[in-house]
Write a protein that holds these residues in place. Structure first.
Motif, PDB file in Angstrom:
ATOM      1  N   GLU A   2       0.844  -1.190   0.000  1.00 37.74           N
ATOM      2  CA  GLU A   2       0.000   0.000   0.000  1.00 37.74           C
ATOM      3  C   GLU A   2       0.890   1.256   0.000  1.00 37.74           C
ATOM      4  O   GLU A   2       1.735   1.424   0.879  1.00 37.74           O
ATOM      5  CB  GLU A   2      -0.897  -0.029   1.243  1.00 37.74           C
ATOM      6  N   PRO A   3       0.728   2.139  -0.995  1.00 36.66           N
ATOM      7  CA  PRO A   3       1.635   3.300  -1.089  1.00 36.66           C
ATOM      8  C   PRO A   3       1.673   4.166   0.170  1.00 36.66           C
ATOM      9  O   PRO A   3       2.716   4.747   0.487  1.00 36.66           O
ATOM     10  CB  PRO A   3       1.061   4.085  -2.277  1.00 36.66           C
ATOM     11  N   HIS A   4       0.551   4.243   0.893  1.00 38.53           N
ATOM     12  CA  HIS A   4       0.534   5.086   2.098  1.00 38.53           C
ATOM     13  C   HIS A   4       1.508   4.613   3.170  1.00 38.53           C
ATOM     14  O   HIS A   4       1.830   5.354   4.095  1.00 38.53           O
ATOM     15  CB  HIS A   4      -0.875   5.107   2.705  1.00 38.53           C
ATOM     16  N   LEU A   5       1.969   3.383   3.045  1.00 33.09           N
ATOM     17  CA  LEU A   5       2.895   2.872   4.058  1.00 33.09           C
ATOM     18  C   LEU A   5       4.193   3.692   4.104  1.00 33.09           C
ATOM     19  O   LEU A   5       4.823   3.826   5.152  1.00 33.09           O
ATOM     20  CB  LEU A   5       3.210   1.403   3.776  1.00 33.09           C
ATOM     21  N   SER A   6       4.562   4.277   2.964  1.00 31.06           N
ATOM     22  CA  SER A   6       5.751   5.144   2.955  1.00 31.06           C
ATOM     23  C   SER A   6       5.557   6.301   3.929  1.00 31.06           C
ATOM     24  O   SER A   6       6.502   6.753   4.584  1.00 31.06           O
ATOM     25  CB  SER A   6       5.995   5.710   1.554  1.00 31.06           C
ATOM     26  N   ASP A   7       4.328   6.794   4.023  1.00 29.98           N
ATOM     27  CA  ASP A   7       4.045   7.904   4.936  1.00 29.98           C
ATOM     28  C   ASP A   7       4.071   7.448   6.391  1.00 29.98           C
ATOM     29  O   ASP A   7       4.463   8.206   7.275  1.00 29.98           O
ATOM     30  CB  ASP A   7       2.691   8.519   4.590  1.00 29.98           C
ATOM     31  N   VAL A   8       3.658   6.225   6.630  1.00 30.52           N
ATOM     32  CA  VAL A   8       3.739   5.693   7.996  1.00 30.52           C
ATOM     33  C   VAL A   8       5.215   5.579   8.409  1.00 30.52           C
ATOM     34  O   VAL A   8       5.583   5.880   9.549  1.00 30.52           O
ATOM     35  CB  VAL A   8       3.036   4.323   8.097  1.00 30.52           C
ATOM     36  N   ILE A   9       6.044   5.174   7.467  1.00 33.75           N
ATOM     37  CA  ILE A   9       7.496   5.105   7.744  1.00 33.75           C
ATOM     38  C   ILE A   9       7.999   6.489   8.144  1.00 33.75           C
ATOM     39  O   ILE A   9       8.728   6.647   9.128  1.00 33.75           O
ATOM     40  CB  ILE A   9       8.241   4.582   6.500  1.00 33.75           C
ATOM     41  N   LEU A  10       7.586   7.495   7.381  1.00 37.36           N
ATOM     42  CA  LEU A  10       8.012   8.865   7.705  1.00 37.36           C
ATOM     43  C   LEU A  10       7.503   9.301   9.076  1.00 37.36           C
ATOM     44  O   LEU A  10       8.196   9.999   9.820  1.00 37.36           O
ATOM     45  CB  LEU A  10       7.516   9.838   6.639  1.00 37.36           C
ATOM     46  N   GLU A  11       6.294   8.881   9.406  1.00 39.69           N
ATOM     47  CA  GLU A  11       5.756   9.216  10.729  1.00 39.69           C
ATOM     48  C   GLU A  11       6.616   8.608  11.832  1.00 39.69           C
ATOM     49  O   GLU A  11       6.868   9.241  12.862  1.00 39.69           O
ATOM     50  CB  GLU A  11       4.320   8.714  10.850  1.00 39.69           C
ATOM     51  N   ARG A  12       7.047   7.381  11.628  1.00 42.60           N
ATOM     52  CA  ARG A  12       7.928   6.741  12.621  1.00 42.60           C
ATOM     53  C   ARG A  12       9.242   7.517  12.755  1.00 42.60           C
ATOM     54  O   ARG A  12       9.780   7.667  13.855  1.00 42.60           O
ATOM     55  CB  ARG A  12       8.213   5.288  12.218  1.00 42.60           C
ATOM     56  N   VAL A  13       9.757   8.004  11.632  1.00 39.85           N
ATOM     57  CA  VAL A  13      10.999   8.786  11.669  1.00 39.85           C
ATOM     58  C   VAL A  13      10.764  10.096  12.415  1.00 39.85           C
ATOM     59  O   VAL A  13      11.572  10.501  13.271  1.00 39.85           O
ATOM     60  CB  VAL A  13      11.509   9.057  10.240  1.00 39.85           C
ATOM     61  N   ARG A  14       9.662  10.758  12.123  1.00 39.10           N
ATOM     62  CA  ARG A  14       9.366  12.042  12.786  1.00 39.10           C
ATOM     63  C   ARG A  14       9.235  11.855  14.290  1.00 39.10           C
ATOM     64  O   ARG A  14       9.708  12.687  15.069  1.00 39.10           O
ATOM     65  CB  ARG A  14       8.080  12.635  12.215  1.00 39.10           C
ATOM     66  N   GLU A  15       8.584  10.792  14.684  1.00 36.35           N
ATOM     67  CA  GLU A  15       8.453  10.507  16.126  1.00 36.35           C
ATOM     68  C   GLU A  15       9.818  10.394  16.785  1.00 36.35           C
ATOM     69  O   GLU A  15      10.065  10.944  17.854  1.00 36.35           O
ATOM     70  CB  GLU A  15       7.735   9.169  16.336  1.00 36.35           C
ATOM     71  N   ALA A  16      10.714   9.647  16.122  1.00 34.24           N
ATOM     72  CA  ALA A  16      12.043   9.429  16.708  1.00 34.24           C
ATOM     73  C   ALA A  16      12.858  10.711  16.704  1.00 34.24           C
ATOM     74  O   ALA A  16      13.648  10.967  17.617  1.00 34.24           O
ATOM     75  CB  ALA A  16      12.775   8.332  15.936  1.00 34.24           C
ATOM     76  N   ALA A  17      12.658  11.539  15.651  1.00 27.49           N
ATOM     77  CA  ALA A  17      13.412  12.794  15.556  1.00 27.49           C
ATOM     78  C   ALA A  17      12.972  13.773  16.635  1.00 27.49           C
ATOM     79  O   ALA A  17      13.769  14.553  17.148  1.00 27.49           O
ATOM     80  CB  ALA A  17      13.220  13.406  14.168  1.00 27.49           C
ATOM     81  N   GLY A  18      11.667  13.714  16.980  1.00 23.96           N
ATOM     82  CA  GLY A  18      11.149  14.599  18.020  1.00 23.96           C
ATOM     83  C   GLY A  18      10.950  16.009  17.526  1.00 23.96           C
ATOM     84  O   GLY A  18      11.217  16.318  16.364  1.00 23.96           O
ATOM     85  N   PRO A  19      10.456  16.884  18.430  1.00 24.04           N
ATOM     86  CA  PRO A  19      10.202  18.274  18.038  1.00 24.04           C
ATOM     87  C   PRO A  19      11.503  18.977  17.680  1.00 24.04           C
ATOM     88  O   PRO A  19      12.552  18.682  18.244  1.00 24.04           O
ATOM     89  CB  PRO A  19       9.592  18.903  19.293  1.00 24.04           C
TER      90      PRO A  19
END
Lengths: 323, 237
Positions: free
Chosen positions: A305-322
């Motif tokens: 599912e193409p949207h999974l790429s966005d979920v990957i990015l969400e995981r990265v953003r979470e780890a990167a933090g504010p």
């Protein structure tokens, strides 16, 4: 009032309440200094100094297992957000234990393309990446190594936005095969199919959690979690559904033996027929198929599912933090 | 540019053969082709772009899946062009994932080599059994699994009683630690040793490369030969 939640496209628009709820979930308020900021100003999307490493299971006997990991690595590489994007596997090259030798960016985000927290995501992958020593029960998710900061992100499967990925799959299948006509969700029972195993409770929980989230939205007439190796079974879907239309989404990353062969058999296609269809390169399930008075649509695994790429990015953003 | 690619380009004068691939400098950019096609006219080769090269490298002739990209069965008949070093890095990654980084790491003063014992000692679950192989049997399994007929990486790691591959053996691509196929193969060997089952006498067509349950698997056949050689050596001693 609705406004864009994020650029990823998973949630096109959300209410203010949903935004705050989402932020609270990602960063406990004590650790989040900027709740009042406008989205997405409190999230850094600049990863030009970072490498992304996607981890898949892979296989020593077929190419299908690695396909979704390669697909999303290609897609994210093309977006040009990261200095480097690498895929790695437990069973294929580059191996998990090998991949970091070729990653030189100062920040490294490792995202496992796995469905649930469990043996692989909590033990095998962290151990092989050097995050966790043998015998340790816990490990730091962010570690300094030389001049690099390594972030070990959560698996994609347990991210709350996977709900959107599942719903997209369910929508697409009836739109693609609207025979005799695409049923409304309100006339449809949605089944999330997982592996399930007595050895790992998390495997079941990830499926049940998604079923509960979708049920809470009251889009579908019914939402059920069903399993290959636990009750309720995939083969019971006809009995469990109280409406005529059934859409079943396999909550697996890769299309392989389970999704191509085992589940169609559980849904009632004789195994020799499934194997003959496989041999001829045909789909092993025909959408929709009538079984016991029910009309069943069965989707591909969610990994492609193409949207999974966005979920990957969400995981990265979470780890990167504010920022 | 990453340091591994910088070193690779420094080693690439006009042409370098990496695994089974000849990499050439062009006036602008680079060309890759199978080493057996070095003298072929470009018009006679299929031009592959980007991920097409990865797809090409996933199958051997006849369509069998290649679980190990360093197996000596990369199909010939193609060429690929890279406009710059970044494109070259990606194409090499598709053909030999992680190999340039390993080649670079192997040149360090202390290369990050992991022995069979170190590698298997950290395994858990179904692979824990691989720690139980005696050195001589582990050596026979490694000789069989990593034989030049199956893998072109130069093995730098070892187990007690077995030499690493000599410098210049196989190819430029180093092998710094056991791979998933070796781990799976060692597990199968450990189970076979426990059962002490005699090898099948029936000649059979070769099974798939990664199917170690099949007695006709080429690596299993090779292991049978290695065990015979081991038994003969012990008889002499």
């Amino acid at each position: 009032m609705q406004r864009p939640l994020c650029a990823s496209g998973i949630f096109q628009f959300c209410t203010n309440h949903e935004i705050l709820e989402y932020l609270d979930q990602r960063w406990p308020s004590a650790n989040r200094p900027c709740r009042g900021h406008h989205w997405p100003c409190d999230v850094s999307d600049n990863f030009s100094d970072a490498a992304l490493v996607l981890i898949g299971h892979g296989s020593t006997v077929n190419a299908d297992s690695a396909t979704p990991t390669c697909q999303h690595a290609d897609a994210l590489r093309q977006r040009g957000l990261f200095a480097q994007v690498r895929e790695a596997f437990w069973k294929q090259e580059p191996y998990v234990w090998q991949v970091l030798r070729g990653v030189f960016a100062p920040r490294v985000f490792v995202v496992p393309l796995f469905i649930s927290d469990g043996y692989f995501t909590e033990e095998v992958i962290p151990r092989e990446l050097g995050f966790r020593r043998p015998g340790e029960t816990n490990f730091a998710r962010a570690q300094q190594r030389g001049g690099q900061t390594l972030h070990y992100c959560g698996p994609v499967g347990t991210h709350s936005s996977m709900t959107e990925v599942l719903l997209a799959r369910a929508r697409e299948i009836v739109q693609t095969f609207p025979f005799p006509r695409a049923p409304k969700p309100s006339d449809t029972a949605l089944f999330i199919a997982g592996h399930g195993t007595g050895n790992n409770e998390n495997s079941r929980q990830a499926i049940e959690q998604q079923a509960a989230l979708i049920r809470g939205r009251q889009l579908y007439a019914e939402v059920h979690a069903v399993f290959m190796e636990e009750d309720p079974r995939i083969g019971d879907c006809g009995r469990l559904a109280h409406v005529k239309n059934i859409v079943m989404v396999p909550f697996f990353i890769s299309d392989g033996l389970h999704s191509f062969e085992d589940i169609p058999v559980m849904l009632g296609v004789p195994r020799p027929v499934v194997r003959e269809r496989l041999r001829q390169g045909q789909p092993t399930w025909r959408n929709p198929t009538e079984r016991d008075g029910k009309r069943i649509w069965y989707t591909a695994a969610i990994g492609s599912e193409p949207h999974l790429s966005d979920v990957i990015l969400e995981r990265v953003r979470e780890a990167a933090g504010p920022c | 540019m990453n340091p591994d690619m910088r070193a690779f380009l420094a080693a690439l004068d006009t042409e370098i053969v990496f695994g089974q691939v000849a990499v050439r400098r062009l006036e602008r950019g680079f060309e890759l082709r199978h080493e057996s096609d070095r003298s072929a006219a470009a018009d006679n080769l299929t031009t592959l772009k980007g991920t097409e090269l990865r797809t090409w490298s996933q199958q051997a002739a006849g369509g069998a899946f290649r679980p190990l990209k360093s197996a000596p069965n990369l199909r010939a008949g193609w060429r690929a062009l890279a406009a710059d070093s970044a494109a070259l890095e990606l194409l090499l990654h598709y053909l030999y994932p992680g190999a340039v980084a390993d080649w670079f790491a192997a040149q360090a003063a202390a290369p990050p080599i992991t022995s069979y014992r170190q590698f298997t000692a950290r395994q858990t679950g179904m692979y824990r059994i691989t720690t139980m192989l005696q050195d001589a049997i582990a050596g026979a399994a490694i000789r069989a699994c990593c034989h030049v007929d199956f893998c072109l990486k130069r093995r730098l790691w070892s187990v007690e009683g077995l030499e690493a591959d000599a410098a210049g053996a196989k190819s430029l691509i180093p092998c710094l630690e056991p791979c998933a196929l070796l781990l799976e193969f060692a597990r199968k060997v450990a189970r076979l040793e426990q059962n002490d089952a005699p090898p099948s006498e029936e000649p059979q067509a070769d099974a798939a490369e990664g199917d170690f349950d099949a007695p006709s698997n080429p690596r299993r056949k090779r292991f049978g030969l290695e065990k015979q050689a081991l038994a003969a050596k012990r008889a002499v001693e």
